[in-house]
Design a protein around this motif. Sequence first.
Motif, PDB file in Angstrom:
ATOM      1  N   GLY A   1     -12.350  33.380   1.647  1.00  0.00           N
ATOM      2  CA  GLY A   1     -11.946  33.759   3.022  1.00  0.00           C
ATOM      3  C   GLY A   1     -10.522  33.079   3.125  1.00  0.00           C
ATOM      4  N   ILE A   2      -9.909  32.880   2.013  1.00  0.00           N
ATOM      5  CA  ILE A   2      -8.483  32.139   1.903  1.00  0.00           C
ATOM      6  C   ILE A   2      -7.278  33.232   2.484  1.00  0.00           C
ATOM      7  CG2 ILE A   2      -6.813  30.940   0.788  1.00  0.00           C
ATOM      8  CD1 ILE A   2      -9.173  29.480  -1.021  1.00  0.00           C
ATOM      9  N   ASP A   3      -6.631  32.686   3.523  1.00  0.00           N
ATOM     10  CA  ASP A   3      -5.308  33.257   3.930  1.00  0.00           C
ATOM     11  C   ASP A   3      -4.243  33.198   2.886  1.00  0.00           C
ATOM     12  OD1 ASP A   3      -3.431  34.991   5.156  1.00  0.00           O
ATOM     13  OD2 ASP A   3      -2.694  33.311   6.457  1.00  0.00           O
ATOM     14  N   ALA A   4      -3.814  34.038   1.906  1.00  0.00           N
ATOM     15  CA  ALA A   4      -3.121  33.613   0.809  1.00  0.00           C
ATOM     16  C   ALA A   4      -2.043  35.043   0.458  1.00  0.00           C
ATOM     17  CB  ALA A   4      -3.930  33.313  -0.472  1.00  0.00           C
ATOM     18  N   GLU A   5      -1.047  34.616   0.024  1.00  0.00           N
ATOM     19  CA  GLU A   5      -0.228  35.572  -0.395  1.00  0.00           C
ATOM     20  C   GLU A   5      -0.096  35.566  -1.874  1.00  0.00           C
ATOM     21  OE1 GLU A   5       4.596  36.053  -0.593  1.00  0.00           O
ATOM     22  OE2 GLU A   5       3.847  35.544   1.361  1.00  0.00           O
ATOM     23  N   ILE A   6      -0.690  36.775  -2.514  1.00  0.00           N
ATOM     24  CA  ILE A   6      -0.596  36.696  -4.193  1.00  0.00           C
ATOM     25  C   ILE A   6       0.392  37.541  -4.442  1.00  0.00           C
ATOM     26  CG2 ILE A   6      -2.064  37.248  -5.877  1.00  0.00           C
ATOM     27  CD1 ILE A   6      -4.471  36.783  -4.282  1.00  0.00           C
ATOM     28  N   GLU A   7       1.358  36.955  -5.316  1.00  0.00           N
ATOM     29  CA  GLU A   7       2.304  37.534  -6.018  1.00  0.00           C
ATOM     30  C   GLU A   7       2.353  37.768  -7.687  1.00  0.00           C
ATOM     31  OE1 GLU A   7       7.167  36.939  -6.559  1.00  0.00           O
ATOM     32  OE2 GLU A   7       6.182  35.896  -5.444  1.00  0.00           O
ATOM     33  N   LYS A   8       2.365  38.712  -8.297  1.00  0.00           N
ATOM     34  CA  LYS A   8       2.507  38.743  -9.740  1.00  0.00           C
ATOM     35  C   LYS A   8       4.030  38.758 -10.179  1.00  0.00           C
ATOM     36  CE  LYS A   8      -0.142  41.532 -12.992  1.00  0.00           C
ATOM     37  NZ  LYS A   8      -0.860  42.511 -13.362  1.00  0.00           N
ATOM     38  N   VAL A   9       4.108  37.684 -10.810  1.00  0.00           N
ATOM     39  CA  VAL A   9       5.779  37.698 -11.547  1.00  0.00           C
ATOM     40  C   VAL A   9       5.718  37.879 -13.094  1.00  0.00           C
ATOM     41  CG1 VAL A   9       7.361  35.700 -11.895  1.00  0.00           C
ATOM     42  CG2 VAL A   9       5.949  35.481 -10.050  1.00  0.00           C
ATOM     43  N   LYS A  10       6.269  39.030 -13.412  1.00  0.00           N
ATOM     44  CA  LYS A  10       6.452  39.794 -14.631  1.00  0.00           C
ATOM     45  C   LYS A  10       7.759  39.587 -15.415  1.00  0.00           C
ATOM     46  CE  LYS A  10       3.168  43.381 -14.193  1.00  0.00           C
ATOM     47  NZ  LYS A  10       3.038  44.778 -14.351  1.00  0.00           N
ATOM     48  N   ASP A  11       8.703  38.961 -14.655  1.00  0.00           N
ATOM     49  CA  ASP A  11      10.002  38.692 -15.090  1.00  0.00           C
ATOM     50  C   ASP A  11      10.107  37.531 -15.890  1.00  0.00           C
ATOM     51  OD1 ASP A  11      12.629  37.778 -15.352  1.00  0.00           O
ATOM     52  OD2 ASP A  11      13.373  38.965 -13.577  1.00  0.00           O
ATOM     53  N   ILE A  12      10.326  37.541 -17.347  1.00  0.00           N
ATOM     54  CA  ILE A  12      10.356  36.510 -18.042  1.00  0.00           C
ATOM     55  C   ILE A  12      11.314  35.221 -17.688  1.00  0.00           C
ATOM     56  CG2 ILE A  12      11.862  37.262 -19.838  1.00  0.00           C
ATOM     57  CD1 ILE A  12       8.511  36.006 -20.805  1.00  0.00           C
ATOM     58  N   ALA A  13      12.573  35.757 -17.292  1.00  0.00           N
ATOM     59  CA  ALA A  13      13.217  34.639 -16.533  1.00  0.00           C
ATOM     60  C   ALA A  13      12.943  33.859 -15.717  1.00  0.00           C
ATOM     61  CB  ALA A  13      14.589  35.386 -16.191  1.00  0.00           C
ATOM     62  N   LYS A  14      11.942  34.623 -14.509  1.00  0.00           N
ATOM     63  CA  LYS A  14      11.399  33.924 -13.579  1.00  0.00           C
ATOM     64  C   LYS A  14      10.333  33.063 -14.085  1.00  0.00           C
ATOM     65  CE  LYS A  14      12.747  36.940  -9.940  1.00  0.00           C
ATOM     66  NZ  LYS A  14      12.186  37.977  -8.945  1.00  0.00           N
ATOM     67  N   ILE A  15       9.506  33.529 -14.955  1.00  0.00           N
ATOM     68  CA  ILE A  15       8.150  32.708 -15.491  1.00  0.00           C
ATOM     69  C   ILE A  15       8.947  31.364 -16.248  1.00  0.00           C
ATOM     70  CG2 ILE A  15       6.620  32.560 -17.285  1.00  0.00           C
ATOM     71  CD1 ILE A  15       6.252  35.655 -16.974  1.00  0.00           C
ATOM     72  N   MET A  16      10.103  31.400 -16.938  1.00  0.00           N
ATOM     73  CA  MET A  16      10.750  30.535 -17.643  1.00  0.00           C
ATOM     74  C   MET A  16      11.162  29.258 -16.758  1.00  0.00           C
ATOM     75  SD  MET A  16      12.558  32.568 -20.711  1.00  0.00           S
ATOM     76  CE  MET A  16      13.619  31.013 -21.125  1.00  0.00           C
ATOM     77  N   ALA A  17      11.382  29.746 -15.405  1.00  0.00           N
ATOM     78  CA  ALA A  17      11.691  28.671 -14.435  1.00  0.00           C
ATOM     79  C   ALA A  17      10.370  27.752 -14.151  1.00  0.00           C
ATOM     80  CB  ALA A  17      12.025  29.173 -13.090  1.00  0.00           C
ATOM     81  N   TYR A  18       9.548  28.046 -14.675  1.00  0.00           N
ATOM     82  CA  TYR A  18       8.235  27.011 -14.373  1.00  0.00           C
ATOM     83  C   TYR A  18       7.976  26.408 -15.591  1.00  0.00           C
ATOM     84  CZ  TYR A  18       7.371  29.630  -9.732  1.00  0.00           C
ATOM     85  OH  TYR A  18       7.505  30.014  -8.802  1.00  0.00           O
TER      86      TYR A  18
END
Length: 81
Positions: free
Chosen positions: A28-45
């Motif tokens: 019952g958590i109020d959460a925003e779930i986003e799927k990140v597929k862009d490899i450049a954005k993934i590499m930022a982590y």
Amino acid sequence: MKIKILGTGCPKCQQLEAITRDAVKEMGIDAEIEKVKDIAKIMAYPVMMTPALVIDEKVVLSGKVPTKTEVSTLLKNASAR
């Protein structure tokens, strides 16, 4: 709570997304779930392998598909911060 699933769309990434959505719904958590597929954005982590789970901009898991119990624990720990 902001949750991101990092991954290019492979089966493991899809599993992590499904498990995370189930855990969020069950808890019952109020959460925003986003799927990140862009490899450049993934590499930022700081992740070496996908899939990865990011909660409120902190990488809490990478390189494996966790159980729903493991995800629930990660969500509880994140909401306690």
